[in-house]
Design an enzyme around this catalytic site. Structure first.
Site, PDB file in Angstrom:
ATOM      1  N   ASP A  82      -6.645 -16.579   7.923  1.00 58.61           N
ATOM      2  CA  ASP A  82      -6.430 -15.584   6.859  1.00 58.61           C
ATOM      3  C   ASP A  82      -7.628 -15.612   5.933  1.00 58.61           C
ATOM      4  O   ASP A  82      -8.264 -16.663   5.781  1.00 58.61           O
ATOM      5  CB  ASP A  82      -5.125 -15.924   6.099  1.00 58.61           C
ATOM      6  N   ASP A 142     -11.948 -14.154   8.580  1.00 59.17           N
ATOM      7  CA  ASP A 142     -11.957 -12.704   8.365  1.00 59.17           C
ATOM      8  C   ASP A 142     -11.858 -12.063   9.746  1.00 59.17           C
ATOM      9  O   ASP A 142     -12.799 -12.150  10.544  1.00 59.17           O
ATOM     10  CB  ASP A 142     -13.245 -12.292   7.649  1.00 59.17           C
ATOM     11  N   VAL A 143     -10.730 -11.414  10.030  1.00 58.88           N
ATOM     12  CA  VAL A 143     -10.518 -10.900  11.396  1.00 58.88           C
ATOM     13  C   VAL A 143     -11.482  -9.775  11.776  1.00 58.88           C
ATOM     14  O   VAL A 143     -11.598  -9.438  12.955  1.00 58.88           O
ATOM     15  CB  VAL A 143      -9.060 -10.423  11.633  1.00 58.88           C
ATOM     16  N   ASN A 161      -1.665 -10.287  13.336  1.00 58.96           N
ATOM     17  CA  ASN A 161      -0.801  -9.641  12.353  1.00 58.96           C
ATOM     18  C   ASN A 161      -1.521  -9.234  11.074  1.00 58.96           C
ATOM     19  O   ASN A 161      -1.018  -8.417  10.313  1.00 58.96           O
ATOM     20  CB  ASN A 161       0.342 -10.639  12.064  1.00 58.96           C
ATOM     21  N   TYR A 170      -4.982   4.304   8.489  1.00 53.97           N
ATOM     22  CA  TYR A 170      -3.951   3.332   8.903  1.00 53.97           C
ATOM     23  C   TYR A 170      -3.189   3.860  10.128  1.00 53.97           C
ATOM     24  O   TYR A 170      -2.950   3.117  11.083  1.00 53.97           O
ATOM     25  CB  TYR A 170      -3.005   3.115   7.724  1.00 53.97           C
ATOM     26  N   LYS A 223      -3.218   1.929  13.638  1.00 54.82           N
ATOM     27  CA  LYS A 223      -1.989   1.402  14.242  1.00 54.82           C
ATOM     28  C   LYS A 223      -1.677   2.082  15.579  1.00 54.82           C
ATOM     29  O   LYS A 223      -1.145   1.431  16.494  1.00 54.82           O
ATOM     30  CB  LYS A 223      -0.823   1.520  13.257  1.00 54.82           C
ATOM     31  N   THR A 227       7.121  -6.733   1.328  1.00 59.56           N
ATOM     32  CA  THR A 227       6.038  -7.725   1.245  1.00 59.56           C
ATOM     33  C   THR A 227       5.068  -7.284   0.138  1.00 59.56           C
ATOM     34  O   THR A 227       5.242  -6.211  -0.462  1.00 59.56           O
ATOM     35  CB  THR A 227       5.244  -7.817   2.571  1.00 59.56           C
TER      36      THR A 227
HETATM   37  N1  LIG Z   1       5.165  -4.378   5.038  1.00 60.82           N
HETATM   38  C1  LIG Z   1       5.418  -3.325   5.804  1.00 60.82           C
HETATM   39  O1  LIG Z   1       6.250  -2.459   5.467  1.00 60.82           O
HETATM   40  C2  LIG Z   1       4.712  -3.172   7.133  1.00 60.82           C
HETATM   41  C3  LIG Z   1       5.160  -2.161   7.990  1.00 60.82           C
HETATM   42  C4  LIG Z   1       4.534  -1.990   9.216  1.00 60.82           C
HETATM   43  C5  LIG Z   1       3.487  -2.821   9.581  1.00 60.82           C
HETATM   44  N2  LIG Z   1       3.069  -3.792   8.723  1.00 60.82           N
HETATM   45  C6  LIG Z   1       1.957  -4.627   9.160  1.00 60.82           C
HETATM   46  O2  LIG Z   1       2.357  -5.969   9.113  1.00 60.82           O
HETATM   47  C7  LIG Z   1       1.206  -6.797   8.978  1.00 60.82           C
HETATM   48  C8  LIG Z   1       1.463  -7.816   7.893  1.00 60.82           C
HETATM   49  O3  LIG Z   1       1.619  -7.138   6.671  1.00 60.82           O
HETATM   50  P1  LIG Z   1       2.590  -7.633   5.497  1.00 60.82           P
HETATM   51  O4  LIG Z   1       3.517  -6.538   5.210  1.00 60.82           O
HETATM   52  O5  LIG Z   1       3.105  -8.977   5.801  1.00 60.82           O
HETATM   53  O6  LIG Z   1       1.559  -7.643   4.289  1.00 60.82           O
HETATM   54  P2  LIG Z   1       0.844  -8.808   3.483  1.00 60.82           P
HETATM   55  O7  LIG Z   1      -0.143  -8.135   2.609  1.00 60.82           O
HETATM   56  O8  LIG Z   1       1.869  -9.708   2.874  1.00 60.82           O
HETATM   57  O9  LIG Z   1       0.107  -9.658   4.634  1.00 60.82           O
HETATM   58  C9  LIG Z   1      -1.123  -9.281   5.179  1.00 60.82           C
HETATM   59  C10 LIG Z   1      -1.932 -10.549   5.405  1.00 60.82           C
HETATM   60  O10 LIG Z   1      -3.154 -10.190   6.067  1.00 60.82           O
HETATM   61  C11 LIG Z   1      -4.204 -10.917   5.432  1.00 60.82           C
HETATM   62  N3  LIG Z   1      -5.487 -10.232   5.640  1.00 60.82           N
HETATM   63  C12 LIG Z   1      -5.902  -9.061   5.094  1.00 60.82           C
HETATM   64  N4  LIG Z   1      -7.156  -8.786   5.496  1.00 60.82           N
HETATM   65  C13 LIG Z   1      -7.550  -9.805   6.308  1.00 60.82           C
HETATM   66  C14 LIG Z   1      -8.741 -10.095   7.028  1.00 60.82           C
HETATM   67  N5  LIG Z   1      -9.814  -9.289   6.974  1.00 60.82           N
HETATM   68  N6  LIG Z   1      -8.779 -11.237   7.769  1.00 60.82           N
HETATM   69  C15 LIG Z   1      -7.723 -12.086   7.802  1.00 60.82           C
HETATM   70  N7  LIG Z   1      -6.572 -11.858   7.130  1.00 60.82           N
HETATM   71  C16 LIG Z   1      -6.489 -10.744   6.396  1.00 60.82           C
HETATM   72  C17 LIG Z   1      -3.791 -10.971   3.961  1.00 60.82           C
HETATM   73  O11 LIG Z   1      -4.489 -11.963   3.242  1.00 60.82           O
HETATM   74  C18 LIG Z   1      -2.303 -11.252   4.087  1.00 60.82           C
HETATM   75  O12 LIG Z   1      -2.042 -12.632   4.186  1.00 60.82           O
HETATM   76  C19 LIG Z   1       0.033  -5.854   8.720  1.00 60.82           C
HETATM   77  O13 LIG Z   1      -0.689  -5.659   9.918  1.00 60.82           O
HETATM   78  C20 LIG Z   1       0.717  -4.565   8.308  1.00 60.82           C
HETATM   79  O14 LIG Z   1      -0.069  -3.433   8.588  1.00 60.82           O
HETATM   80  C21 LIG Z   1       3.656  -3.992   7.515  1.00 60.82           C
END
Ligand SMILES: NC(=O)c1ccc[n+]([C@@H]2O[C@H](COP(=O)([O-])OP(=O)(O)OC[C@H]3O[C@@H](n4cnc5c(N)ncnc54)[C@H](O)[C@@H]3O)[C@@H](O)[C@H]2O)c1
Length: 253
Positions: free
Chosen positions: A40, A65-66, A92, A158, A162, A193
């Protein structure tokens, strides 16, 4: 009764495990005996590691950093150097763009979301699969979104990223189906979240959003973990290239 989701002695790599879905799923894997490696950009992931260790589990944080190939390659190397193997990965990490109609979206904003949400998944797959090929197999789950299946307004980068994650999932599954590597995706709906905090705090926006969800509430991050643990396990041994919506009925509606 045998535990069908026993991950004892398995090593699981999770990106975006500092918060939200990744954090909940890291704890779920660790609770089933897995050694968990979290990649992360957020140093707060050390708290996820501390929580896992306090509960008697094993975990490691590697700042990653992904969107950076060298960083992702180093994450996979650190996993194998530390625990000797890599069995499963949950790709993720992701970000949302600033909400804006397409023509007003800056090129820089578009590129940023694509570089993390799509290129990041490609880079993770690339380096994880390279290792899994030498090790004899593995299983990978990517986080897409309902935005990978249906468009949402003002989030074109986005939506594109996706949709791309679902395409990458199918393509990677085909390329390695005969080599012991399965690749699937989850498509979460609305999850409470850090990513969606602003939406959920906006009473009017939140009310309209919840009207699109038959279960009439956001999911808790823990409600995503069961599907990830199932897809990563041998219980899902005949499943590859698929995307599973976990959305409270939003897309079927
Ligand atoms: N929350 C929702 O409603 C939702 C819905 C559909 C999909 N998602 C997807 O779920 C995944 C997780 O999201 P979440 O809701 O837990 O949000 P979140 O913001 O809590 O978690 C995202 C995580 O990704 C990390 N991150 C961001 N950029 C990064 C990078 N360049 N390198 C490494 N890590 C990085 C952040 O530090 C964080 O820990 C994401 O891919 C998001 O698109 C979320």
């Amino acid at each position: 009764m045998p535990n069908l989701l026993d991950y004892t002695d398995k090593v699981v790599l999770i990106t975006g495990g500092a918060t939200g879905i990744g954090q909940a799923t890291a704890k779920a894997f660790a609770g089933q005996g897995a050694k968990v490696v979290i990649g992360d950009v957020n140093e707060g992931a050390t708290e996820t590691v501390a929580q896992i260790k306090r509960a008697g589990g094993e975990a490691l944080f590697v700042r990653t950093d992904v969107s950076d190939p060298a960083s992702v390659e180093a994450l996979v190397k650190a996993t194998v150097d530390t625990y000797g193997r890599l069995d499963c990965a949950f790709n993720n990490a992701g970000i949302l763009p600033t909400a804006t109609p397409l023509a007003e979206m800056s090129v820089a904003d578009f590129d940023k979301v694509i570089s993390i949400d799509l290129r990041g998944v490609f880079l993770c797959l690339k380096y994880q699969i390279s290792h899994m090929l030498t090790a004899g197999g593995g299983s990978i789950v990517n986080t897409a979104s309902v935005a990978g299946l249906i468009a949402g307004r003002n989030t074109s980068s986005y939506v594109a990223a996706k949709h791309g994650v679902i395409g990458l999932t199918k393509a990677a599954a085909l390329d390695y189906a005969t080599q012991g590597i399965r690749v699937n995706a989850i498509a979460p709906g609305l999850v409470a979240t850090a990513m969606t905090k602003g939406w959920l705090e906006d009473a009017d926006f939140s009310r309209r959003l919840l009207q699109t969800i038959p279960l009439a509430r956001p999911a808790e991050p823990e409600e995503m973990s069961g599907m990830v643990l199932f897809l990563s396990s041998s219980q899902a041994s005949f499943i590859t290239g698929q995307t599973f919506t976990v959305d409270g009925g939003q897309v079927p509606r």
